[in-house]
Design a protein around this motif. Structure first.
Motif, PDB file in Angstrom:
ATOM      1  N   VAL A   1       0.847  -1.180   0.000  1.00 47.41           N
ATOM      2  CA  VAL A   1       0.000   0.000   0.000  1.00 47.41           C
ATOM      3  C   VAL A   1       0.892   1.242   0.000  1.00 47.41           C
ATOM      4  O   VAL A   1       2.091   1.172   0.272  1.00 47.41           O
ATOM      5  N   ASP A   2       0.307   2.346  -0.315  1.00 47.30           N
ATOM      6  CA  ASP A   2       0.992   3.627  -0.244  1.00 47.30           C
ATOM      7  C   ASP A   2       1.548   3.822   1.167  1.00 47.30           C
ATOM      8  O   ASP A   2       0.886   3.519   2.151  1.00 47.30           O
ATOM      9  N   ALA A   3       2.771   4.341   1.269  1.00 44.62           N
ATOM     10  CA  ALA A   3       3.425   4.476   2.576  1.00 44.62           C
ATOM     11  C   ALA A   3       2.617   5.370   3.516  1.00 44.62           C
ATOM     12  O   ALA A   3       2.563   5.114   4.726  1.00 44.62           O
ATOM     13  N   MET A   4       1.984   6.409   2.986  1.00 43.93           N
ATOM     14  CA  MET A   4       1.194   7.295   3.841  1.00 43.93           C
ATOM     15  C   MET A   4      -0.039   6.577   4.382  1.00 43.93           C
ATOM     16  O   MET A   4      -0.398   6.728   5.560  1.00 43.93           O
ATOM     17  N   LEU A   5      -0.688   5.776   3.536  1.00 44.53           N
ATOM     18  CA  LEU A   5      -1.832   4.992   4.004  1.00 44.53           C
ATOM     19  C   LEU A   5      -1.405   3.971   5.042  1.00 44.53           C
ATOM     20  O   LEU A   5      -2.138   3.702   6.002  1.00 44.53           O
ATOM     21  N   ALA A   6      -0.223   3.414   4.864  1.00 41.07           N
ATOM     22  CA  ALA A   6       0.259   2.417   5.820  1.00 41.07           C
ATOM     23  C   ALA A   6       0.418   3.032   7.208  1.00 41.07           C
ATOM     24  O   ALA A   6       0.084   2.416   8.223  1.00 41.07           O
ATOM     25  N   VAL A   7       0.938   4.259   7.267  1.00 45.00           N
ATOM     26  CA  VAL A   7       1.074   4.941   8.566  1.00 45.00           C
ATOM     27  C   VAL A   7      -0.295   5.196   9.172  1.00 45.00           C
ATOM     28  O   VAL A   7      -0.509   5.000  10.376  1.00 45.00           O
ATOM     29  N   LEU A   8      -1.241   5.629   8.351  1.00 42.91           N
ATOM     30  CA  LEU A   8      -2.602   5.887   8.841  1.00 42.91           C
ATOM     31  C   LEU A   8      -3.246   4.606   9.360  1.00 42.91           C
ATOM     32  O   LEU A   8      -3.836   4.589  10.446  1.00 42.91           O
ATOM     33  N   PHE A   9      -3.141   3.518   8.599  1.00 45.87           N
ATOM     34  CA  PHE A   9      -3.730   2.250   9.031  1.00 45.87           C
ATOM     35  C   PHE A   9      -3.066   1.742  10.308  1.00 45.87           C
ATOM     36  O   PHE A   9      -3.738   1.215  11.202  1.00 45.87           O
ATOM     37  N   ALA A  10      -1.737   1.860  10.394  1.00 45.87           N
ATOM     38  CA  ALA A  10      -1.030   1.387  11.581  1.00 45.87           C
ATOM     39  C   ALA A  10      -1.449   2.177  12.812  1.00 45.87           C
ATOM     40  O   ALA A  10      -1.595   1.621  13.909  1.00 45.87           O
ATOM     41  N   PHE A  11      -1.646   3.469  12.636  1.00 45.07           N
ATOM     42  CA  PHE A  11      -2.115   4.304  13.749  1.00 45.07           C
ATOM     43  C   PHE A  11      -3.491   3.841  14.210  1.00 45.07           C
ATOM     44  O   PHE A  11      -3.748   3.705  15.415  1.00 45.07           O
ATOM     45  N   ARG A  12      -4.377   3.556  13.259  1.00 40.56           N
ATOM     46  CA  ARG A  12      -5.712   3.040  13.603  1.00 40.56           C
ATOM     47  C   ARG A  12      -5.622   1.683  14.310  1.00 40.56           C
ATOM     48  O   ARG A  12      -6.340   1.429  15.283  1.00 40.56           O
ATOM     49  N   ASP A  13      -4.725   0.828  13.837  1.00 36.88           N
ATOM     50  CA  ASP A  13      -4.585  -0.495  14.448  1.00 36.88           C
ATOM     51  C   ASP A  13      -4.097  -0.395  15.896  1.00 36.88           C
ATOM     52  O   ASP A  13      -4.562  -1.137  16.772  1.00 36.88           O
ATOM     53  N   ARG A  14      -3.152   0.501  16.140  1.00 36.72           N
ATOM     54  CA  ARG A  14      -2.677   0.668  17.518  1.00 36.72           C
ATOM     55  C   ARG A  14      -3.787   1.209  18.414  1.00 36.72           C
ATOM     56  O   ARG A  14      -3.865   0.873  19.591  1.00 36.72           O
ATOM     57  N   MET A  15      -4.631   2.047  17.861  1.00 41.78           N
ATOM     58  CA  MET A  15      -5.771   2.540  18.627  1.00 41.78           C
ATOM     59  C   MET A  15      -6.690   1.380  19.013  1.00 41.78           C
ATOM     60  O   MET A  15      -7.175   1.310  20.160  1.00 41.78           O
ATOM     61  N   LYS A  16      -6.940   0.477  18.077  1.00 45.75           N
ATOM     62  CA  LYS A  16      -7.791  -0.678  18.368  1.00 45.75           C
ATOM     63  C   LYS A  16      -7.154  -1.560  19.443  1.00 45.75           C
ATOM     64  O   LYS A  16      -7.850  -2.059  20.350  1.00 45.75           O
ATOM     65  N   GLU A  17      -5.846  -1.766  19.354  1.00 44.29           N
ATOM     66  CA  GLU A  17      -5.159  -2.566  20.372  1.00 44.29           C
ATOM     67  C   GLU A  17      -5.265  -1.903  21.741  1.00 44.29           C
ATOM     68  O   GLU A  17      -5.463  -2.579  22.760  1.00 44.29           O
ATOM     69  N   ARG A  18      -5.131  -0.585  21.767  1.00 38.58           N
ATOM     70  CA  ARG A  18      -5.247   0.138  23.033  1.00 38.58           C
ATOM     71  C   ARG A  18      -6.665  -0.012  23.612  1.00 38.58           C
ATOM     72  O   ARG A  18      -6.829  -0.183  24.830  1.00 38.58           O
ATOM     73  N   GLN A  19      -7.662   0.077  22.761  1.00 39.39           N
ATOM     74  CA  GLN A  19      -9.038  -0.108  23.228  1.00 39.39           C
ATOM     75  C   GLN A  19      -9.218  -1.495  23.843  1.00 39.39           C
ATOM     76  O   GLN A  19      -9.846  -1.638  24.903  1.00 39.39           O
ATOM     77  N   ASP A  20      -8.671  -2.524  23.177  1.00 37.02           N
ATOM     78  CA  ASP A  20      -8.782  -3.886  23.716  1.00 37.02           C
ATOM     79  C   ASP A  20      -8.068  -3.993  25.061  1.00 37.02           C
ATOM     80  O   ASP A  20      -8.578  -4.634  25.993  1.00 37.02           O
ATOM     81  N   LEU A  21      -6.904  -3.356  25.174  1.00 33.64           N
ATOM     82  CA  LEU A  21      -6.149  -3.399  26.423  1.00 33.64           C
ATOM     83  C   LEU A  21      -6.914  -2.737  27.562  1.00 33.64           C
ATOM     84  O   LEU A  21      -7.033  -3.296  28.659  1.00 33.64           O
ATOM     85  N   LEU A  22      -7.441  -1.550  27.311  1.00 32.42           N
ATOM     86  CA  LEU A  22      -8.166  -0.837  28.365  1.00 32.42           C
ATOM     87  C   LEU A  22      -9.452  -1.571  28.744  1.00 32.42           C
ATOM     88  O   LEU A  22      -9.836  -1.608  29.914  1.00 32.42           O
ATOM     89  N   ARG A  23     -10.102  -2.153  27.733  1.00 33.50           N
ATOM     90  CA  ARG A  23     -11.329  -2.892  28.024  1.00 33.50           C
ATOM     91  C   ARG A  23     -11.028  -4.116  28.873  1.00 33.50           C
ATOM     92  O   ARG A  23     -11.771  -4.436  29.814  1.00 33.50           O
TER      93      ARG A  23
END
Length: 476
Positions: free
Chosen positions: A292-314
């Motif tokens: 994927v485009d490198a800029m999209l990859a950074v955006l997706f990775a940021f979203r993925d870390r957010m999801k992981e953080r949500q799972d951790l806090l939950r």
């Protein structure tokens, strides 16, 4: 014999009638003397003086104890009253309009009719907003044709005239430039515990106070034309958070669709960095690996870390997170958002807007924030505009952009960002807050290349993140 229906009246409004109408519109002019007289009769001079002294002492104590609320609530009202009776007193107001040919001659009575000043408000020390009832035969264009003359007559540097409703105009006047000198960049704190993520230093306000904005639990949208000073609002937040970046308590992900000219100098500070000049990279998610485009990859990775953080806090039963090296505060900075949300390929636009909306609606509670910079803030360009909680409008070339960024009627209330000169005013703009819709003029600190180099030298992260952190790395 001529018909009486064609006869012109010569009756003029009697002085006593005009006085009665004026008093009806300004009841305080009688109420205040009446209250003082009643107090003198009932309580005597000592009692009345004690009440006045107590009110003055209470106001001074309020100003000293909580200047922010005093500046927001009391100061505009006191300032408006003072200017109403000093700057726009009846004879002065009439004279100013008369010199600008903005009065009307009543041919029936020979009387000179003056547009009536309905209300004066002074939201800031350098801005006055006048609500004016125009006379029959006048229109918005009547006043706009004499706009420069009226500004000169009233002593204003900048003027804006808008139609509020039929026969009522709003005249916004800006006096002087409180930012005569360039504002120095934000200081870099010495230690992480000196950083306040709820008060990030950016520059100065027109009140002479330090301009700070909360970033923790917020998303910022910075709008401004080319050369308006958006770069100052990119580097000042990083300087204010410097020690936390160094200790990996704050992780920065930067997307620069303009080729990296602005952000390349600070690259050592960034956890992830991508520009339009980068090649495609491998991105791995639950559905597999793809290029994927490198800029999209950074955006997706940021979203993925957010999801992981949500799972951790939950899993830990927490509704909000605390900043630590295991759960750092993450910031995504996008320099020129429109390149991704409107000017890219259709598939990219759809993906970016979908993922951004997901981050902006879910990231605040779990420690993920977005700072986006844009030149054209229209809905077609930035569909997720309304999801940003804090907004700043620097100089812009279009008047309508001010309300798009700062909210409805922001320009009418004094945010004349489209009137800011192009030279010598870089970093000057307007902002509003959650507590007040009144715009405040601000100026961001100016960051030179040496200031950026200092930030990189002092705050570049030196250690790898802990093994048990939820930091996500792109596939090589």
């Amino acid at each position: 014999m001529k018909s009486t229906n064609n006869r012109r009246t010569t009756h003029k409004t009697r002085p006593e009638a005009r006085c009665a109408l004026w008093l009806a519109r300004h009841p305080g002019f009688l109420a205040c003397p009446a209250a003082i007289t009643t107090s003198m009769i009932e309580l005597g001079a000592a009692g009345t003086g004690g009440i006045a002294a107590g009110a003055l002492a209470a106001g001074l104590a309020w100003h000293r104890a909580h200047p922010e609320s005093f500046t927001r609530v009391a100061a505009p009202r006191l300032r408006s009253t003072r200017r109403r009776w000093t700057r726009y007193l009846g004879r002065s107001w009439r004279s100013s309009l008369d010199f600008c040919n903005l009065t009307v001659d009543d041919r029936r009575t020979g009387e000179i009719l003056v547009p009536r000043l309905l209300k004066v408000s002074s939201p800031t020390p350098s801005i006055d907003v006048l609500r004016v009832a125009i006379r029959k035969g006048q229109s918005l264009s009547t006043f706009r044709d004499s706009q420069e003359e009226l500004a000169s007559a009233l002593g204003a540097d900048v003027i804006s005239i808008e139609k509020t409703k039929p026969r009522v105009l709003t005249i916004t006047l800006v006096f002087g430039n409180p930012f005569t000198d360039v504002i120095p960049p934000a200081d870099i704190p010495g230690e992480p515990d000196e950083v306040d993520l709820t008060a990030i230093e950016l520059g100065d306000t027109e009140y002479g106070h330090v301009w700070t904005e909360p970033l923790l639990g917020q998303h910022w949208l910075i709008s401004g034309a080319t050369g308006s000073g958006k770069g100052s609002l990119l580097w000042n937040p990083l300087r204010a958070m410097g020690p936390m970046i160094r200790e990996r308590l704050v992780l920065l992900s930067v997307i620069d669709p303009k080729g990296g000219m602005e952000t390349e100098r600070g690259k050592p500070l960034f956890h992830q960095h991508a520009t339009s000049a980068d090649d495609e990279v491998e991105y791995e998610d639950s559905e597999g690996t793809e290029d994927v485009d490198a800029m999209l990859a950074v955006l997706f990775a940021f979203r993925d870390r957010m999801k992981e953080r949500q799972d951790l806090l939950r899993s830990e039963g927490k509704r909000k997170f605390a900043v630590s090296r295991e759960t750092p505060f993450e910031v995504l900075m996008i320099d020129e958002l429109a390149m991704l949300t409107a000017l890219a390929a259709r598939r990219t636009i759809n993906e970016v807007n979908r993922v951004l909306a997901e981050i902006l609606t879910q990231g605040r509670a779990c420690g993920f924030a977005v700072i986006a910079y844009v030149q054209e803030p229209t809905k077609d360009t930035v569909p997720v505009r309304d999801l940003f909680t804090r907004r700043v409008s620097l100089r812009t070339g279009t008047a309508s952009y001010v309300d798009m960024v700062l909210g409805e009627d922001a320009r009418e209330r004094g945010a004349l960002a489209d009137e800011i000169p192009e030279t010598g005013c870089e970093g000057i703009g307007y902002r509003t807050s959650e507590k007040s819709r009144q715009p405040i003029r601000v100026r961001a600190g100016y960051c030179t290349d040496n200031d950026i180099d200092e930030l990189v030298r002092l705050c570049t992260p030196r250690n790898d993140p802990p093994a048990d952190s939820n930091v996500y790395h792109l596939a090589a």
